[in-house]
Write an enzyme that holds these catalytic residues in place. Structure first.
Site, short mmCIF file in Angstrom:
data_model
loop_
_atom_site.label_atom_id
_atom_site.label_comp_id
_atom_site.label_asym_id
_atom_site.label_seq_id
_atom_site.Cartn_x
_atom_site.Cartn_y
_atom_site.Cartn_z
N ARG A 88 40.71 4.73 11.17
CA ARG A 88 40.89 5.73 12.17
C ARG A 88 40.01 6.99 11.99
O ARG A 88 39.99 7.82 12.63
CB ARG A 88 42.32 6.56 12.08
CG ARG A 88 43.46 5.50 12.46
CD ARG A 88 43.61 5.77 13.52
NE ARG A 88 44.83 6.46 14.26
CZ ARG A 88 45.86 5.72 14.42
NH1 ARG A 88 45.76 4.46 14.72
NH2 ARG A 88 46.97 6.48 15.18
N ARG A 127 55.90 3.67 27.69
CA ARG A 127 56.03 2.55 26.74
C ARG A 127 57.36 2.41 26.23
O ARG A 127 57.95 3.45 25.74
CB ARG A 127 54.84 2.85 25.52
CG ARG A 127 55.00 2.21 24.27
CD ARG A 127 53.60 1.87 23.69
NE ARG A 127 53.45 3.21 23.12
CZ ARG A 127 52.05 3.31 22.36
NH1 ARG A 127 51.22 2.51 22.42
NH2 ARG A 127 51.92 4.52 21.92
N ARG A 174 48.01 13.58 19.43
CA ARG A 174 47.12 12.24 19.01
C ARG A 174 45.93 11.73 19.51
O ARG A 174 45.01 11.37 19.08
CB ARG A 174 48.28 11.35 19.00
CG ARG A 174 49.34 11.25 18.01
CD ARG A 174 50.87 10.83 18.16
NE ARG A 174 50.65 9.17 18.80
CZ ARG A 174 51.48 8.95 19.79
NH1 ARG A 174 52.37 9.58 20.51
NH2 ARG A 174 51.36 7.56 20.14
#
Ligand code: ADP
Ligand code: ZN
Length: 220
Positions: A88, A127, A174
């Site tokens: 990441r 989601r 995020r």
């Protein structure tokens, strides 16, 4: 062969990685899934990681890197693996190169998923994930609903919304971290000539399963 998924949250990395894993037999190694399993089992690692995850922050490398290293050394990852959610950051990418070099391996192909930002937010809010940590199938309320509302097609367990998916603040946070820390990885791997850019978007009617088909043709 080591495949690596890149792309912001909600672009479908997990979906594409899951399909490729089924087709190739190589394990899908998702750091987010490993963390969530540890959190639900209340392991020491899970309790520590959750301090960061619940707030939408990255888990420190001292926890994340050894966890991935150990996973890559397991027998089922000998032939290949599909990394989803790691690396990441550039620092993690460099660590990964070191880990793989120890067993004469390298990252072979990076699949970079791109989706317009407005679609991304809606996809994340819609989601739903299977609460059974050994199944962890993902659904979308509008694009890919389960046959029975709130119930997993595959295992019958309850579908839930991830805590960090339930509020815009955590989602935006995020995505901001992705832009700042993870997006530079596209250049890092492009310099090595191993990136394939794949658009996932409702606008062009191209979903994760379509990308998985195309990428699979590239690797066989
Ligand atoms: P998302 O991509 O939707 O944020 P993931 O399932 O990939 O979700 O990860 C959930 C959380 O786990 C992240 O928000 C982060 O806190 C942590 N995490 C996952 N992978 C890493 C990583 N490689 N390094 C640090 N933290 C990570
Ligand atoms: Zn399930």
């Amino acid at each position: 062969m080591i495949l690596l998924m890149l792309g912001a949250q909600g672009t479908g990395k997990g979906t594409v990685a899951g399909i490729l894993s089924q087709k190739t037999g190589w394990p899908q190694i998702s750091t987010g899934d490993i963390f969530r399993k540890n959190i639900s089992e209340k392991t020491e690692l899970g309790i520590e990681a959750n301090k960061y995850i619940a707030a939408g922050n990255l888990v420190p490398d001292e926890i994340t890197v050894p966890m991935v290293k150990a996973r890559l050394q397991e027998a089922d990852a000998k032939e290949g693996a599909i990394l989803d959610g790691f690396p990441r950051t550039i620092a993690q990418a460099e660590k990964l190169d070191e880990i793989l070099a120890e067993s004469n391996r390298k990252v072979d192909l990076v699949i970079n998923l791109t989706t317009p930002r407005d679609e991304i937010i809606t996809r994340i809010l819609n989601r739903r994930v299977c609460s059974n940590q050994d199944c962890k199938a993902t659904y979308n309320l509008t694009m890919h609903p389960s046959k029975v509302e709130g119930i997993c097609d595959k295992c019958g367990a309850k579908l839930v919304q991830r805590e960090d998916d339930s509020n815009r603040e955590s989602i935006e946070r995020r995505l901001a971290i992705y832009d700042e820390k993870t997006k530079p990885l596209v250049d890092y791997y492009s310099a090595k000539g191993i990136v394939t850019n794949q658009e996932v978007s409702e606008r062009i009617n191209r979903l994760g399963k379509d990308v998985a088909e195309d990428v699979y043709k590239m690797i066989v």
